[in-house]
Motif scaffolding. Structure first.
Motif, mmCIF file in Angstrom:
data_model
loop_
_atom_site.group_PDB
_atom_site.id
_atom_site.type_symbol
_atom_site.label_atom_id
_atom_site.label_comp_id
_atom_site.label_asym_id
_atom_site.label_seq_id
_atom_site.Cartn_x
_atom_site.Cartn_y
_atom_site.Cartn_z
ATOM 1 N N HIS A 20 13.116 50.332 -29.398
ATOM 2 C CA HIS A 20 12.176 50.771 -28.366
ATOM 3 C C HIS A 20 11.583 49.610 -27.577
ATOM 4 O O HIS A 20 10.824 49.841 -26.629
ATOM 5 N N ALA A 21 11.877 48.388 -27.949
ATOM 6 C CA ALA A 21 11.189 47.223 -27.381
ATOM 7 C C ALA A 21 11.334 47.107 -25.864
ATOM 8 O O ALA A 21 10.432 46.608 -25.198
ATOM 9 N N GLU A 22 12.416 47.567 -25.307
ATOM 10 C CA GLU A 22 12.646 47.436 -23.864
ATOM 11 C C GLU A 22 12.083 48.611 -23.064
ATOM 12 O O GLU A 22 12.111 48.584 -21.841
ATOM 13 N N PRO A 26 6.296 51.094 -25.323
ATOM 14 C CA PRO A 26 7.080 51.381 -26.521
ATOM 15 C C PRO A 26 6.280 51.638 -27.797
ATOM 16 O O PRO A 26 6.831 52.136 -28.772
ATOM 17 N N LEU A 27 5.006 51.294 -27.812
ATOM 18 C CA LEU A 27 4.270 51.329 -29.069
ATOM 19 C C LEU A 27 4.210 52.713 -29.700
ATOM 20 O O LEU A 27 4.497 52.876 -30.888
ATOM 21 N N LEU A 53 6.451 43.097 -29.650
ATOM 22 C CA LEU A 53 5.757 43.624 -28.470
ATOM 23 C C LEU A 53 4.727 42.653 -27.900
ATOM 24 O O LEU A 53 4.114 42.942 -26.878
ATOM 25 N N ASN A 54 4.516 41.548 -28.596
ATOM 26 C CA ASN A 54 3.549 40.539 -28.166
ATOM 27 C C ASN A 54 2.152 41.152 -27.994
ATOM 28 O O ASN A 54 1.513 41.019 -26.950
#
Length: 158
Positions: A20-22, A26-27, A53-54
């Motif tokens: 899901h990162a892109e 996405p969280l 996700l920084n």
């Protein structure tokens, strides 16, 4: 019924989070996938989520704690949600809830020692005209009294 609780491996976590990162935002999809896969949001998933996700751990904690359906610990095999809204309270919901918690020897969010049931408060199940109301797993029950609760407890093994 809730999925079995387990502890994810590092590879499982990384694959799930990375899938899901892109995405934009996405969280929540990541947290839903974790909850669906493991029955809760494992502590071991926090660092990979934050790294990929920084985001800060505080931000992640804020999201997990804001949404009441996310759990940080495994739930029982069944989840009994008890309506705590005013409409249900006005027709005996508070008395029913207190009796239930006393009978099970639990506080809110507690799980029975045999792991059969977790009891959670909710603030409206949408059955205001049929209160007091509870929801066991995905089944909503209205006009709950002690006999109906005893039947639910017997059916679930709580």
């Amino acid at each position: 019924m809730q999925p079995p609780a387990s502890t994810p491996s590092g590879e499982e976590l990384h694959a799930l989070v990375s899938a899901h990162a892109e995405r934009e935002g996405p969280l929540l999809p990541i947290l839903h996938d974790l909850q669906d896969s493991f029955g809760h949001i494992p502590e071991a998933s926090h660092k990979p989520i934050c790294d990929i996700l920084n985001i800060s751990r505080a931000e992640l904690h804020g999201v997990i704690s804001f949404y009441h359906d996310f759990r940080e610990a495994p739930a029982g095999r069944h989840v009994l949600k008890v309506c705590r809204a005013e409409s249900c309270q006005s027709v005996g919901g508070a008395v029913i809830a207190e009796a239930l918690l006393a009978k099970l020897g639990l506080d809110w969010h507690g799980t029975t020692t045999n792991g059969a049931m977790t009891v959670e408060p909710v603030y409206c199940l949408g059955l205001c005209a049929c209160g007091p109301a509870v929801m066991i797993d995905d089944r909503v029950i209205g006009r709950v009294d002690e006999a109906k609760l005893d039947k639910v407890l017997a059916e679930t093994g709580a």
